[in-house]
Design a protein around this motif. Sequence first.
Motif, PDB file in Angstrom:
ATOM      1  N   GLN A   1       0.856  -1.360  -0.184  1.00  0.00           N
ATOM      2  CA  GLN A   1      -0.512  -0.050  -0.018  1.00  0.00           C
ATOM      3  C   GLN A   1       0.616   1.669   0.011  1.00  0.00           C
ATOM      4  OE1 GLN A   1      -3.198   0.281   2.566  1.00  0.00           O
ATOM      5  NE2 GLN A   1      -4.700   1.256   1.866  1.00  0.00           N
ATOM      6  N   ARG A   2       2.046   1.199   0.620  1.00  0.00           N
ATOM      7  CA  ARG A   2       2.277   1.857   0.616  1.00  0.00           C
ATOM      8  C   ARG A   2       3.440   2.488  -1.007  1.00  0.00           C
ATOM      9  NH1 ARG A   2       5.937   0.941   4.357  1.00  0.00           N
ATOM     10  NH2 ARG A   2       7.948   0.014   3.083  1.00  0.00           N
ATOM     11  N   ARG A   3       3.901   1.189  -1.138  1.00  0.00           N
ATOM     12  CA  ARG A   3       4.528   1.111  -2.890  1.00  0.00           C
ATOM     13  C   ARG A   3       3.223   1.999  -3.274  1.00  0.00           C
ATOM     14  NH1 ARG A   3      10.095   2.268  -3.669  1.00  0.00           N
ATOM     15  NH2 ARG A   3       8.843   1.181  -5.744  1.00  0.00           N
ATOM     16  N   THR A   4       2.118   1.308  -4.023  1.00  0.00           N
ATOM     17  CA  THR A   4       0.902   1.518  -4.926  1.00  0.00           C
ATOM     18  C   THR A   4      -0.216   2.592  -4.202  1.00  0.00           C
ATOM     19  OG1 THR A   4      -0.153  -0.414  -4.653  1.00  0.00           O
ATOM     20  CG2 THR A   4       2.204   0.075  -5.797  1.00  0.00           C
ATOM     21  N   GLY A   5      -0.337   2.724  -2.818  1.00  0.00           N
ATOM     22  CA  GLY A   5      -1.628   3.947  -2.383  1.00  0.00           C
ATOM     23  C   GLY A   5      -2.906   2.412  -2.990  1.00  0.00           C
TER      24      GLY A   5
END
Length: 322
Positions: free
Chosen positions: A283-287
């Motif tokens: 989630q941090r990388r891709t949202g």
Amino acid sequence: MVKKRQGGGEGVPEIPEVAFSAPAGRPAGVEVMTLAELRGRADACQLSTPHRPGFHHLLLLERGRLVHSVDFRAHPLAPGDLLWSRPGQVQHFGDLAGAEGRLVLFESGFLDPATAAAARIEDWYGPPVRHLEGSAGRRLEEAMRQLHREFGALGGLPLPVHLDVLRHLLAVLVLRAAHPGGAADGGAEGCAASATFLRFRDAVERDFARSRRVADYARALGYAPRTLSRATEARAGVGAKEFIDRRVELEAKRLLAHGDRSAARIAGRLGFADATNFSKFFQRRTGSTPIAFRVAVRGGAQRVGGSPPRPAQGLPGGSSRP
């Protein structure tokens, strides 16, 4: 039929794998066509549906505009741009209307091993799009045109000789595509940085599921972490840590899009302690959460065609996998 796994529980189809299959009466292992021929042969919905070919695409755009997605990233193409996507990468075409150019499809085994190694044809880290200018661009375009002419000249030579000519012309094309800048520059320092990066890149490809720590790679390779970061920044445009994380992110996207493993199983496959840590990373990388990404990428493929993807026998060079 395209082979599909069962049991994902999300109710959306997997991204189909497409194996190379030569058209009737054509040599195996390579195919050359214009984009106009591609539009006439393949259904637009199939082309715009994400799929995972088992062969290379070399696309040289001559006129118009085109957006082509490779491994979940859209690449806008302008005239003179060369796109190279490799086997196993998830891809799909954008709107081909008004785009003109040439497309070469080939299996890795069609080239001789020495050419394949020199052209680094399995270099997944190579940029998908290059723009060659001046004499380099003109030579690449001429190599593409010569290959296309020879592909259409079936019957002018005995078949084994025709295949050898195609193989040699394809070798010229891929070598020019792989080395667009000609002779390497940067002197001894540039060569050292390149060698360091290549060693690091190969180690990441081998071990990214075991470690995401730059220090681990530095220790294993005998470099200082700062040396790895400088070499990676010089050759890939990002630091060593970002390089590792991008590779993990890509593998996570591929596993989510192309399989039915749970987030917990993918977490274990990629070396995370548990599904929660993996989900936070993703989630941090891709949202997006992992499952939301899976639904979006597969649901998007379904909406493009209006129905779940069919076996991809209509795709160029493609056949369904038994």
